[in-house]
Design a protein around this motif. Structure first.
Motif, short mmCIF file in Angstrom:
data_model
loop_
_atom_site.label_atom_id
_atom_site.label_comp_id
_atom_site.label_asym_id
_atom_site.label_seq_id
_atom_site.Cartn_x
_atom_site.Cartn_y
_atom_site.Cartn_z
N GLY A 1 29.12 24.19 35.06
CA GLY A 1 29.10 25.64 34.92
C GLY A 1 28.42 26.31 36.09
O GLY A 1 28.25 25.73 37.17
N THR A 2 27.99 27.56 35.87
CA THR A 2 27.35 28.34 36.93
C THR A 2 25.85 28.07 36.97
O THR A 2 25.19 28.08 35.94
CB THR A 2 27.59 29.85 36.67
N PHE A 3 25.32 27.82 38.17
CA PHE A 3 23.90 27.51 38.27
C PHE A 3 23.14 28.42 39.22
O PHE A 3 21.93 28.28 39.41
CB PHE A 3 23.69 26.05 38.70
N GLY A 4 23.82 29.40 39.82
CA GLY A 4 23.13 30.29 40.73
C GLY A 4 24.05 31.35 41.30
O GLY A 4 25.22 31.46 40.92
N MET A 5 23.51 32.13 42.23
CA MET A 5 24.29 33.22 42.83
C MET A 5 23.75 33.55 44.21
O MET A 5 22.54 33.54 44.45
CB MET A 5 24.23 34.46 41.94
N ILE A 6 24.68 33.82 45.13
CA ILE A 6 24.33 34.36 46.44
C ILE A 6 24.59 35.86 46.41
O ILE A 6 25.65 36.30 45.97
CB ILE A 6 25.18 33.74 47.57
N ALA A 7 23.63 36.63 46.89
CA ALA A 7 23.81 38.08 47.03
C ALA A 7 23.73 38.43 48.51
O ALA A 7 22.78 38.03 49.20
CB ALA A 7 22.75 38.84 46.24
N MET A 8 24.71 39.18 49.00
CA MET A 8 24.72 39.63 50.38
C MET A 8 24.78 41.15 50.38
O MET A 8 25.63 41.74 49.72
CB MET A 8 25.93 39.04 51.12
N GLY A 9 23.84 41.78 51.08
CA GLY A 9 23.74 43.22 51.03
C GLY A 9 23.86 43.89 52.38
O GLY A 9 23.62 43.28 53.43
N SER A 10 24.24 45.17 52.34
CA SER A 10 24.38 45.95 53.57
C SER A 10 23.99 47.40 53.31
O SER A 10 24.20 47.92 52.20
CB SER A 10 25.82 45.88 54.09
N GLU A 11 23.47 48.04 54.32
CA GLU A 11 23.17 49.48 54.22
C GLU A 11 24.42 50.32 54.26
O GLU A 11 24.40 51.49 53.90
CB GLU A 11 22.24 49.91 55.36
N SER A 12 25.53 49.74 54.69
CA SER A 12 26.80 50.46 54.76
C SER A 12 27.58 50.33 53.46
O SER A 12 27.74 49.23 52.93
CB SER A 12 27.66 49.91 55.92
N MET A 13 28.09 51.44 52.96
CA MET A 13 28.89 51.42 51.73
C MET A 13 30.25 50.77 51.96
O MET A 13 30.91 50.35 51.01
CB MET A 13 29.09 52.85 51.21
N ASP A 14 30.66 50.68 53.23
CA ASP A 14 32.00 50.17 53.55
C ASP A 14 31.99 48.67 53.86
O ASP A 14 33.06 48.10 54.07
CB ASP A 14 32.58 50.92 54.75
N ARG A 15 30.82 48.04 53.89
CA ARG A 15 30.80 46.61 54.25
C ARG A 15 31.40 45.76 53.14
O ARG A 15 32.21 44.86 53.38
CB ARG A 15 29.36 46.17 54.54
N PHE A 16 31.00 46.01 51.91
CA PHE A 16 31.54 45.28 50.76
C PHE A 16 32.10 46.31 49.77
O PHE A 16 31.34 47.07 49.18
CB PHE A 16 30.44 44.44 50.08
N TYR A 17 33.42 46.31 49.62
CA TYR A 17 34.06 47.32 48.77
C TYR A 17 34.97 46.64 47.75
O TYR A 17 35.38 45.49 47.91
CB TYR A 17 34.84 48.33 49.60
N ALA A 18 35.30 47.37 46.70
CA ALA A 18 35.94 46.78 45.52
C ALA A 18 37.27 46.09 45.81
O ALA A 18 37.58 45.07 45.21
CB ALA A 18 36.14 47.86 44.46
N ASP A 19 38.06 46.63 46.72
CA ASP A 19 39.41 46.09 46.94
C ASP A 19 39.50 45.11 48.10
O ASP A 19 40.60 44.72 48.50
CB ASP A 19 40.40 47.24 47.17
#
Length: 226
Positions: free
Chosen positions: A185-203
């Protein structure tokens, strides 16, 4: 006595007639050379033949633009594939959990230019020591990670992951969340963040994020077993 009116032909009528009677211009070949129409970009009138050449030229330009765009996408994908390969090779060479964490953080920040990276694992094995990667995670987030069919990309609003980035957390506007899984099963998660709203978007496409999750899951699982 009322006048009998002859029905007026519309442009659609003429177009339909010519479409169903392609032999018309064969029977009236001289008409093509005598007809003139406005230039598509203004100015003088031109012949139908010249207008057709201009139309073909415009279509060729559009196709060239599309081809250049596709080539650009291909080059970008090749570059990402090369970066993923370098990360995978480095992780294969890592022999300890600390080495895996260092390599992951370095490559994501330096090679992929992701400014903020955080990792959380649910269960801490003995002998690893007190590390931020094993900080407490809510059951709600663990369930969310378990149900992720593909990586999440979008806003940080409403996610406890928004606090994982330390002093910069208040400035993060978009994130990607990648679940880490093994056979159990699932044992963890990677989170990647950015100050830009356009770096990671829904589509956005998530193929490479999915591959990242698979590679990192295997590397961490191997390191923690040793």
């Amino acid at each position: 006595m009322s006048d009998i009116q002859t029905p007026r032909l519309t442009g659609a009528d003429v177009a339909e007639y010519l479409e169903h009677n392609p032999q018309f211009f064969e029977e009236h070949a001289d008409l093509i050379s005598r007809l003139v129409i406005p230039h598509p970009h203004g100015g003088r009138a031109i012949s139908i033949t010249e207008r057709q050449m201009l139309t073909l030229r415009d279509k060729n330009k559009a196709l060239e633009g599309k081809m250049a765009e596709l080539l650009g996408f291909g080059e970008a994908n090749d570059a990402i594939s090369e970066k993923m390969h370098r990360l995978a090779v480095a992780l294969v060479a890592a022999t300890t959990f600390q080495a895996v964490i260092h390599i992951l953080d370095f490559h994501l920040k330096e090679d992929f230019a992701i400014p903020h990276v955080a990792l959380r694992l649910w269960d801490q094995p003995e002998g690893v020591g007190e590390l931020p990667e094993f900080a407490a995670v809510s059951e709600e987030l663990q369930v969310f990670a378990e149900t992720l069919g593909r990586p999440y990309c979008g806003s940080t609003s409403g996610f406890e992951t928004s606090t994982w980035f330390g002093d910069t957390s208040a400035h993060i506007r978009s994130q990607a969340l990648v679940a880490l899984r093994n056979g159990g099963g699932t044992f963890g998660m990677i989170a990647m963040g950015s100050e830009s709203m356009d770096r990671f978007y829904a589509d956005m496409g998530t193929l490479y994020l999915e591959r990242l999750g698979e590679i990192v899951s295997a590397a961490i699982g191997r390191a923690l077993r040793h």
